[in-house]
Design a protein around this motif. Sequence first.
Motif, PDB file in Angstrom:
ATOM      1  N   ALA A 177       0.826  -1.205   0.000  1.00 39.86           N
ATOM      2  CA  ALA A 177       0.000   0.000   0.000  1.00 39.86           C
ATOM      3  C   ALA A 177       0.860   1.255   0.000  1.00 39.86           C
ATOM      4  O   ALA A 177       0.655   2.176   0.785  1.00 39.86           O
ATOM      5  CB  ALA A 177      -0.962   0.010   1.182  1.00 39.86           C
ATOM      6  N   SER A 178       1.834   1.290  -0.893  1.00 39.74           N
ATOM      7  CA  SER A 178       2.790   2.403  -0.940  1.00 39.74           C
ATOM      8  C   SER A 178       3.437   2.433  -2.305  1.00 39.74           C
ATOM      9  O   SER A 178       3.287   1.509  -3.103  1.00 39.74           O
ATOM     10  CB  SER A 178       3.868   2.218   0.134  1.00 39.74           C
ATOM     11  N   GLN A 179       4.158   3.498  -2.575  1.00 42.37           N
ATOM     12  CA  GLN A 179       4.952   3.562  -3.789  1.00 42.37           C
ATOM     13  C   GLN A 179       6.261   4.289  -3.485  1.00 42.37           C
ATOM     14  O   GLN A 179       6.325   5.110  -2.576  1.00 42.37           O
ATOM     15  CB  GLN A 179       4.191   4.250  -4.922  1.00 42.37           C
ATOM     16  N   PRO A 180       7.324   3.959  -4.243  1.00 43.46           N
ATOM     17  CA  PRO A 180       8.659   4.476  -3.922  1.00 43.46           C
ATOM     18  C   PRO A 180       8.953   5.798  -4.606  1.00 43.46           C
ATOM     19  O   PRO A 180      10.009   5.989  -5.195  1.00 43.46           O
ATOM     20  CB  PRO A 180       9.573   3.366  -4.438  1.00 43.46           C
ATOM     21  N   THR A 181       7.999   6.713  -4.526  1.00 42.20           N
ATOM     22  CA  THR A 181       8.137   8.002  -5.195  1.00 42.20           C
ATOM     23  C   THR A 181       7.748   9.118  -4.232  1.00 42.20           C
ATOM     24  O   THR A 181       7.163   8.872  -3.171  1.00 42.20           O
ATOM     25  CB  THR A 181       7.246   8.069  -6.447  1.00 42.20           C
ATOM     26  N   THR A 285      15.678  -9.010  -2.196  1.00 45.62           N
ATOM     27  CA  THR A 285      14.555  -9.426  -3.038  1.00 45.62           C
ATOM     28  C   THR A 285      13.336  -8.631  -2.596  1.00 45.62           C
ATOM     29  O   THR A 285      13.025  -8.576  -1.400  1.00 45.62           O
ATOM     30  CB  THR A 285      14.289 -10.926  -2.864  1.00 45.62           C
ATOM     31  N   LEU A 286      12.658  -7.992  -3.531  1.00 48.60           N
ATOM     32  CA  LEU A 286      11.567  -7.075  -3.171  1.00 48.60           C
ATOM     33  C   LEU A 286      10.282  -7.451  -3.895  1.00 48.60           C
ATOM     34  O   LEU A 286      10.277  -7.632  -5.112  1.00 48.60           O
ATOM     35  CB  LEU A 286      11.958  -5.631  -3.498  1.00 48.60           C
ATOM     36  N   LEU A 287       9.210  -7.562  -3.122  1.00 45.70           N
ATOM     37  CA  LEU A 287       7.875  -7.755  -3.669  1.00 45.70           C
ATOM     38  C   LEU A 287       6.986  -6.628  -3.156  1.00 45.70           C
ATOM     39  O   LEU A 287       6.654  -6.573  -1.971  1.00 45.70           O
ATOM     40  CB  LEU A 287       7.287  -9.100  -3.239  1.00 45.70           C
ATOM     41  N   ALA A 288       6.635  -5.706  -4.041  1.00 43.61           N
ATOM     42  CA  ALA A 288       5.695  -4.646  -3.685  1.00 43.61           C
ATOM     43  C   ALA A 288       4.280  -5.180  -3.864  1.00 43.61           C
ATOM     44  O   ALA A 288       3.974  -5.793  -4.895  1.00 43.61           O
ATOM     45  CB  ALA A 288       5.922  -3.419  -4.566  1.00 43.61           C
ATOM     46  N   ILE A 289       3.433  -4.965  -2.870  1.00 44.28           N
ATOM     47  CA  ILE A 289       2.038  -5.425  -2.941  1.00 44.28           C
ATOM     48  C   ILE A 289       1.125  -4.215  -2.838  1.00 44.28           C
ATOM     49  O   ILE A 289       1.115  -3.513  -1.821  1.00 44.28           O
ATOM     50  CB  ILE A 289       1.717  -6.431  -1.818  1.00 44.28           C
ATOM     51  N   ASN A 290       0.375  -3.957  -3.885  1.00 47.88           N
ATOM     52  CA  ASN A 290      -0.575  -2.843  -3.912  1.00 47.88           C
ATOM     53  C   ASN A 290      -1.926  -3.348  -4.391  1.00 47.88           C
ATOM     54  O   ASN A 290      -2.028  -4.408  -5.014  1.00 47.88           O
ATOM     55  CB  ASN A 290      -0.091  -1.728  -4.834  1.00 47.88           C
ATOM     56  N   ALA A 291      -2.960  -2.568  -4.121  1.00 48.86           N
ATOM     57  CA  ALA A 291      -4.307  -2.866  -4.606  1.00 48.86           C
ATOM     58  C   ALA A 291      -4.625  -1.984  -5.803  1.00 48.86           C
ATOM     59  O   ALA A 291      -4.276  -0.805  -5.817  1.00 48.86           O
ATOM     60  CB  ALA A 291      -5.324  -2.645  -3.491  1.00 48.86           C
ATOM     61  N   LEU A 316       6.103  -6.468  -8.727  1.00 47.81           N
ATOM     62  CA  LEU A 316       4.856  -5.960  -8.162  1.00 47.81           C
ATOM     63  C   LEU A 316       3.784  -7.033  -8.180  1.00 47.81           C
ATOM     64  O   LEU A 316       3.596  -7.720  -9.187  1.00 47.81           O
ATOM     65  CB  LEU A 316       4.371  -4.748  -8.961  1.00 47.81           C
ATOM     66  N   LEU A 317       3.083  -7.175  -7.065  1.00 44.00           N
ATOM     67  CA  LEU A 317       1.846  -7.950  -7.011  1.00 44.00           C
ATOM     68  C   LEU A 317       0.711  -6.950  -6.875  1.00 44.00           C
ATOM     69  O   LEU A 317       0.611  -6.240  -5.870  1.00 44.00           O
ATOM     70  CB  LEU A 317       1.857  -8.903  -5.808  1.00 44.00           C
ATOM     71  N   LEU A 318      -0.136  -6.870  -7.896  1.00 47.31           N
ATOM     72  CA  LEU A 318      -1.262  -5.928  -7.896  1.00 47.31           C
ATOM     73  C   LEU A 318      -2.546  -6.709  -7.669  1.00 47.31           C
ATOM     74  O   LEU A 318      -2.925  -7.555  -8.496  1.00 47.31           O
ATOM     75  CB  LEU A 318      -1.319  -5.165  -9.220  1.00 47.31           C
ATOM     76  N   ILE A 319      -3.206  -6.430  -6.569  1.00 51.94           N
ATOM     77  CA  ILE A 319      -4.453  -7.119  -6.221  1.00 51.94           C
ATOM     78  C   ILE A 319      -5.595  -6.478  -7.002  1.00 51.94           C
ATOM     79  O   ILE A 319      -5.838  -5.271  -6.901  1.00 51.94           O
ATOM     80  CB  ILE A 319      -4.717  -7.020  -4.717  1.00 51.94           C
ATOM     81  N   ALA A 320      -6.301  -7.267  -7.796  1.00 49.81           N
ATOM     82  CA  ALA A 320      -7.381  -6.737  -8.633  1.00 49.81           C
ATOM     83  C   ALA A 320      -8.523  -6.200  -7.780  1.00 49.81           C
ATOM     84  O   ALA A 320      -8.852  -6.767  -6.726  1.00 49.81           O
ATOM     85  CB  ALA A 320      -7.889  -7.830  -9.563  1.00 49.81           C
ATOM     86  N   ALA A 321      -9.106  -5.104  -8.233  1.00 47.33           N
ATOM     87  CA  ALA A 321     -10.250  -4.519  -7.525  1.00 47.33           C
ATOM     88  C   ALA A 321     -11.464  -5.434  -7.626  1.00 47.33           C
ATOM     89  O   ALA A 321     -11.714  -6.058  -8.658  1.00 47.33           O
ATOM     90  CB  ALA A 321     -10.575  -3.151  -8.106  1.00 47.33           C
ATOM     91  N   SER A 322     -12.220  -5.496  -6.542  1.00 45.88           N
ATOM     92  CA  SER A 322     -13.433  -6.310  -6.505  1.00 45.88           C
ATOM     93  C   SER A 322     -14.308  -5.806  -5.374  1.00 45.88           C
ATOM     94  O   SER A 322     -13.876  -4.973  -4.567  1.00 45.88           O
ATOM     95  CB  SER A 322     -13.069  -7.785  -6.264  1.00 45.88           C
ATOM     96  N   PRO A 323     -15.540  -6.292  -5.261  1.00 51.28           N
ATOM     97  CA  PRO A 323     -16.374  -5.893  -4.123  1.00 51.28           C
ATOM     98  C   PRO A 323     -15.780  -6.298  -2.778  1.00 51.28           C
ATOM     99  O   PRO A 323     -16.166  -5.762  -1.743  1.00 51.28           O
ATOM    100  CB  PRO A 323     -17.690  -6.638  -4.388  1.00 51.28           C
ATOM    101  N   GLU A 324     -14.823  -7.240  -2.782  1.00 53.76           N
ATOM    102  CA  GLU A 324     -14.193  -7.682  -1.536  1.00 53.76           C
ATOM    103  C   GLU A 324     -12.992  -6.837  -1.151  1.00 53.76           C
ATOM    104  O   GLU A 324     -12.552  -6.871   0.009  1.00 53.76           O
ATOM    105  CB  GLU A 324     -13.749  -9.147  -1.661  1.00 53.76           C
TER     106      GLU A 324
END
Length: 353
Positions: A177-181, A285-291, A316-324
């Motif tokens: 839930a962040s970005q490196p900028t 090793t870096l895995l960014a996780i965002n929605a 990057l792992l981007l979690i797809a938007a959904s009602p959940e």
Amino acid sequence: MKLSRAALSAVFAMTSFTALAADYPAPRQGDWIAKDFKFHTGETMPALRLHYTTVGEPSGQPVLVLHGTGGSAASMLTPGFAGELFGPGQPLDASKYYIIIPDSLGHGKSSKPSDGMKTAFPKYDYADMVDAQFRLVTEGLGIKHLRLVIGNSMGGMQTWLWGVKYPDAMDILVPMASQPTEMAARNWMLRRIMLETIRNDPDYHDGNYTIQPRMMKYAVIAYGIASAGGTLGYQTLAPSAAKADQMVDERLAAPLVSDANDFVYQWEASHDYNPSPGLERIEATLLAINAADDERNPPETGVTDAALKRVRHGRLLLIAASPETRGHLTTGNAAFYKLKLQELLQTAPQRTM
């Protein structure tokens, strides 16, 4: 290193409290004093108190968990996060890992303005908070190398800073839930308006208030609705005016427990956040996780994708938007990424200093 960490139990008289999930060990709390802590402003505090919580034994692989703005270690000990990660067979099984969750500088039971200094408390930023965490881990707990640094929201931004400032300190980085900028655009604009609303409340009196500023609650709730919750999430939860009014009424009725000076310091600390110039320094090793529906870090800007191209072992792992999903709040639910995290822990190489 084991002797150093084992000695801490006696030195800091750590106490247990009831675990929030029956399937992982009871968390333990402690305090450590960072002497002559120097802030980015040049100011120094002779004794900076850093409160922290641990889960598991010091013999386990050390993991650092970083909370979001206004939170504390307790905000990471939730069924959705700790309950999904810390139990037997889960990615951060506390029988194998030594999980360290600091109350960041200015938060929880760590030193903060409301302890008595009010606005005389030194102005801190995220770099100061990371330096304090580093001192706690290395000097206070005697740990020289971490298997993982994982953080959410503010903790995610601080995870990026850990990689830039202390590239040899960990094997794996998981900023969420962040970005490196640079802190900018709608994210900072909304923060700025929230802070200006509090400062301009007649009750605030330049931080020398006798009652908590009454407009603070409205500013905080407005910011929260605007910047967290998810478009589909809100449509699911409040599909009618009556439901929307009910949600607003519930939030207005809930007590606001934050101290105004603590709150202003916590949010203003993000103003100069910008790890971008140092991204090539990251070795872990870096895995960014965002929605995908994160209101504060919208993926459509492309800034995270561009930045990750400069990170040697980053993806990057981007979690797809959904009602959940719940927008910026999505990553508080580890069910969305626990399998990817487990795979990462099993495959990422171990590094030494």
